[in-house]
Structures are given as C-alpha cells and as structure tokens.
Design a protein around this motif. Structure first.
Motif, short mmCIF file in Angstrom:
data_model
loop_
_atom_site.label_atom_id
_atom_site.label_comp_id
_atom_site.label_asym_id
_atom_site.label_seq_id
_atom_site.Cartn_x
_atom_site.Cartn_y
_atom_site.Cartn_z
N LYS A 242 13.77 38.92 2.24
CA LYS A 242 14.68 37.86 2.66
C LYS A 242 16.12 38.20 2.27
N LEU A 243 16.27 38.69 1.06
CA LEU A 243 17.61 39.01 0.54
C LEU A 243 18.20 40.20 1.29
N ALA A 244 17.38 41.18 1.58
CA ALA A 244 17.86 42.38 2.29
C ALA A 244 18.37 42.01 3.68
N ALA A 245 17.76 41.01 4.30
CA ALA A 245 18.15 40.64 5.66
C ALA A 245 19.42 39.79 5.70
N ALA A 246 19.72 39.11 4.60
CA ALA A 246 20.77 38.08 4.63
C ALA A 246 22.17 38.65 4.47
N GLU A 247 23.06 38.14 5.29
CA GLU A 247 24.47 38.51 5.20
C GLU A 247 25.17 37.56 4.22
N LEU A 248 24.69 36.31 4.22
CA LEU A 248 25.25 35.29 3.33
C LEU A 248 24.14 34.76 2.43
N LEU A 249 24.45 34.71 1.14
CA LEU A 249 23.50 34.16 0.17
C LEU A 249 24.09 32.87 -0.39
N VAL A 250 23.31 31.79 -0.36
CA VAL A 250 23.70 30.56 -1.06
C VAL A 250 22.73 30.38 -2.21
N VAL A 251 23.26 30.13 -3.38
CA VAL A 251 22.43 29.90 -4.57
C VAL A 251 22.76 28.52 -5.09
N GLN A 252 21.81 27.61 -5.02
CA GLN A 252 22.06 26.21 -5.40
C GLN A 252 21.20 25.80 -6.58
N PHE A 253 21.84 25.23 -7.58
CA PHE A 253 21.07 24.79 -8.76
C PHE A 253 21.83 23.75 -9.56
N PRO A 254 21.11 22.96 -10.34
CA PRO A 254 21.75 22.09 -11.31
C PRO A 254 22.04 22.90 -12.58
N LEU A 255 23.16 22.63 -13.21
CA LEU A 255 23.52 23.34 -14.44
C LEU A 255 22.68 22.78 -15.58
N TRP A 256 21.78 23.58 -16.11
CA TRP A 256 20.96 23.18 -17.25
C TRP A 256 21.33 24.06 -18.44
N TRP A 257 21.71 23.45 -19.53
CA TRP A 257 22.13 24.22 -20.70
C TRP A 257 23.13 25.31 -20.31
N TYR A 258 24.07 24.91 -19.48
CA TYR A 258 25.20 25.78 -19.13
C TYR A 258 24.79 27.08 -18.45
N GLY A 259 23.66 27.01 -17.76
CA GLY A 259 23.22 28.16 -16.99
C GLY A 259 22.24 27.72 -15.93
N PRO A 260 21.63 28.67 -15.24
CA PRO A 260 20.66 28.34 -14.20
C PRO A 260 19.34 27.89 -14.80
N PRO A 261 18.59 27.02 -14.11
CA PRO A 261 17.22 26.72 -14.55
C PRO A 261 16.42 28.02 -14.66
N ALA A 262 15.43 28.01 -15.55
CA ALA A 262 14.63 29.22 -15.80
C ALA A 262 14.05 29.80 -14.51
N ILE A 263 13.67 28.94 -13.60
CA ILE A 263 13.01 29.43 -12.38
C ILE A 263 13.97 30.29 -11.55
N LEU A 264 15.25 30.00 -11.63
CA LEU A 264 16.25 30.82 -10.93
C LEU A 264 16.58 32.07 -11.73
N LYS A 265 16.71 31.92 -13.05
CA LYS A 265 16.99 33.10 -13.87
C LYS A 265 15.90 34.15 -13.65
N GLY A 266 14.66 33.68 -13.56
CA GLY A 266 13.55 34.61 -13.37
C GLY A 266 13.51 35.21 -11.96
N TRP A 267 14.10 34.52 -10.99
CA TRP A 267 14.22 35.10 -9.65
C TRP A 267 15.14 36.33 -9.74
N PHE A 268 16.22 36.21 -10.50
CA PHE A 268 17.07 37.38 -10.73
C PHE A 268 16.28 38.47 -11.48
#
Lengths: 266, 266
Positions: free
Chosen positions: B94-120
């Motif tokens: 999905k990422l390889a195909a995309a020209e534009l990436l949107v990353v949406q999350f609520p700020l939890w403890w001044y960073g991304p939720p764990a589920i997003l951190k783990g995606w990275f």
C-alpha cells in the motif's frame, strides 16, 4: 501535599522492552538488575517475555467499554472503579511500589519500541498517574506533580548511531530532544524525576570487548544511582507558565528550544 | 538516482490509528477520505479495525527467526528474501503505491499511539524503506533519500491541549519538536517529505459546532493538498553534515535546537 502512591524505600522497577535473548540489551539487563539488587529490591517488567499487549482499546475499560467519550478519560473512570484489566493493574502496582524506575529499550525510529509506548498508553491512567485540577492548588496535578511524585527514573537506551549523529547538531537530532516526550512528556508529567540519560552508542558494532565495557559502565552508573541528582524540569505549579501555559516572557526570552523547560539544578 | 518504489500517480494511503467509532477522529477520517477521493484513489489502513499487531518480534523474520543478530537487520534480510509476514507485506505494498501518505492519530503521551509506532517499527524495514551506503553516492540512502523518495505526507493530529500549551514555549513542548521523531526521524529518513502538521487543538472540548468547524478545516486543507509545498529538512547527501554527521559549524553557528535541520523552502 499528599503523595498518592508513596513508594516503598529501596524498591526498584526495571521496565525492559527488547525482544531478543543473548543481545546487548539482554546483557545490560542481566548485569544491571544484578548490580541494582545490591541495594534495591528489584522487580522486572520484561514486556516481550510477558507478552504485554500495548494496544489501548475497549478492553481496558471494563464495563465502560463502548460507552461514548474519550478513551483516556474512560480508562481513568475504569481505574477509579477498579475495573482495569489485570495486566494493567499489575503494572500499576509494581510502579506504585517502586522508588526507582529504570526504563531500558533500543531506540527504534527515534523513539521507544511500540510495546513500551503502549505500556505508557495503558498503565499511566488518569487518577492513577495524574489528575485534574487540584482545588487547593488551582492547577492540574501534572508536570512535576501527580500520582507518582517522589520517584526517580533512569532511562537506559541503546542506539545504533554514533555520539555525533545523535548529539547536539547531529543529523538525527539530539537524543535529549528526541526523548523529551518520555523524560518530560511522560515521566515529569506524572511527577517522576528523570536522571541524565544512560546512552549506549554504536550499539550494533561494539564487538565483544565493547559490550563488556558498556556492561561495566552501566554497572558503575547503577552503583552510584541512589546518590544522583535528577535533571529537573520546571513545575507547572511554580507559576513560570502562569496564565497562558507558555513560559513567561521574562524567562529565557526569545528561545523556543525544548531546553527552556529545564529548571536550574542549583 | 533510481526510485526504489515509484508511486502510482494520484494514489493516497491514509493510515489511521484511533480506536473509537463516532469519535472526533472518526469524523475527520470519514470526511477526510471522502474529500481526498475527489482527486486520489484512496486506500485506508485502519490499524485498530485491522487488528494490526504493532510488536516487532521473531514472527517478523520468517525462517530467520531466532538467528543471532540485530532484529532490524534480520527483518531487512527477511524483506529481501520475501519472507516478511503477510500483514507487513500488505502494508508495504500500500505504501509503495501511494504518492500521498496521510497519517492520522490522537496525541497520546506526546507521541503516536503504540499501534501506529509499531506500524513504523514493522513496516519500514531495511531494504524496503532505507538502505545502506550507496557505493556511488558514498552516503547511506537515508534522510531525504531512500526507498520511499518522491512522496509527500500529511500528519493529522488531534491534541487535548490548547494551542499555547503545545506551541512554542508551551509547557508541553512545541508540537513540531515533539513530532520531529516522526516528521524527520521516520518520514524524512525514508525520503518522504512532510507537509506542515495539521493540528486539531482542544480536541476533547470542541462541542458539536467546533467539531464541524474542524471537519470543514480539514476538508479545505485536503482540497488544496496536492499543491502544497513540503517542509524540507536538510539532505544527508548534500554535504551539510559532512564528515562528522553533525551540522557543519558554519551553518547556523551556536544553535542546537531541532529547527537547525530544516532546509530553506526557497
């Protein structure tokens, strides 16, 4: 000012977030906990070994699951009602008992591994770790105050990069700024005073001798950790952010870097 | 210079990391993806809905599991061998195909939720997203270069705090610095150019009318997003960090804040 959870003297909690046995991190954990046990009663939260689930979800809310509202606020209500899941309650009990917190992790994408980020997300609930405005103080119980005040923390981090890449003006950003969301945004927010970071650079290329040196360096650090003074940030309640929640204009005027939030050690 | 994964024109990936339906974030997702679909073919990675596992572990390594070494390097080997788990391969496609990436999350403890951190942690493997030193260039394929060069990203973040608390000199640290580990440490590291942050402040106290205003503001932003210019950081290969990996002394001498890594937009 009451302390919500008075720590047990000479008790330490070591939170460990690395997946592999026989790794540099494993060596540091084994030697570090042994060294710390000379003085402290040490509990280890080995997040990978425990299979800790880092995803804050409806499951955290007990009978409040699927109720409308902010999930963090609802988790605070679940805490108040004693309905948090057992794994979260267990981590809270360990943390409440500990006078010294050690948080050890490899730097992944310039932050903590997801399993550790989720430990913050799930364990540090409202009511337990921080609170709304105190009627007497007139400010929230946050930033240098809160449920876990009276504790110190040592952050132990391994990084593949060298000291210059991740130092001041280094291409990756300096590590003190990169980890400000933890030292200030997590720890200081709930009242915990972080000691200077303990950083192991070049973690993937140390060689056997380099690993031994780093093990010795961590053990030496821990031998003296009880006497170390923390790097204090400014307290919300001291009036330096009065009114606007931005630092008063007369303090370090013109500066906008994260370093402005450090208090003097004097 | 070859682009490892040339994006498909007018294709967007929206990575979403919020647990609750009928939330502000859900409203922003629904309206945002609809607005974006006017111009882009939009794919959504709804990490909570997918049950995405954010914990990088031996499971990521295929037949290399339990082999000694650095887990991130081994994940790169597993990528090269086509042995990454199906969920990671799917996200990479999905990422390889995309020209534009949107990353949406609520700020939890001044960073991304764990589920997003783990995606990275899990998706951006070596070989796919970055690479070792290029023999021709003499520098690693990182910071403004890498497997995902030629893409733009919009970070959409909701924060409970007001604009001052989390602005320059705000008690929580300014959001640009707090999210530098994402905009620079993750996105720029793999060649993706981040646009200015899209921040929704006071997210827990907007009221119905405030929510509509924020939905409209995001839609308006997305309507013009294709024409926006990114906030470029300095490139590793341009020689500004020559030799030491620290910024050359003649550039912004004396400064050590994270802002020194921004390049001119001119």
């Amino acid at each position: 000012m009451t302390i919500a959870h008075p720590p047990k003297p000479d008790t330490a909690l070591w939170v460990y977030a690395h997946p592999r046995r026989d790794s540099l991190n494993d060596r540091l954990l084994q030697a570090g906990t042994k060294a710390l046990a000379q003085r402290y009663e040490v509990t280890v939260s080995d997040l990978y070994a425990q299979g800790f689930d880092p995803v804050l979800s409806e499951r955290d809310l007990g009978d409040l699951a699927d109720r409308p509202g902010n999930i963090a606020e609802l988790a605070g209500d679940a805490y108040a009602n004693g309905r948090l899941p057992a794994d979260v309650r267990e981590e809270q009990a360990k943390l409440a008992a500990a006078e010294l917190l050690v948080v050890q992790f490899p730097l992944w994408w310039y932050g903590p591994p997801a399993i550790l980020k989720g430990w913050f997300d799930r364990v540090l609930t409202s009511g337990f770790a921080y609170d709304d405005t105190d009627p007497e103080l007139g400010v929230p119980r946050r930033y240098g105050d809160g449920g876990l005040v009276g504790r110190k923390a040592l952050v132990v981090v391994t990084a593949g990069e060298d000291e210059r890449s991740i130092g001041p003006r280094g291409i990756s950003g300096d590590l003190d700024s990169l980890l400000f969301p933890i030292t200030h945004g997590v720890l200081w927010y709930v009242g915990i005073e972080a000691l200077d970071l303990h950083v192991v650079h070049d973690a993937d290329s140390l060689g056997a001798e380099g690993v031994e040196e780093q093990v010795d360096r961590l053990v030496a650090r821990l031998d003296g950790v009880a006497g170390e003074r923390p790097r204090l940030f400014r307290r919300l309640r001291d009036g330096e952010y009065a009114g606007t929640r931005a630092l008063r204009e007369d303090l370090l005027p013109g500066r906008t870097d994260l370093g402005i939030h450090l208090a003097d050690r004097g």
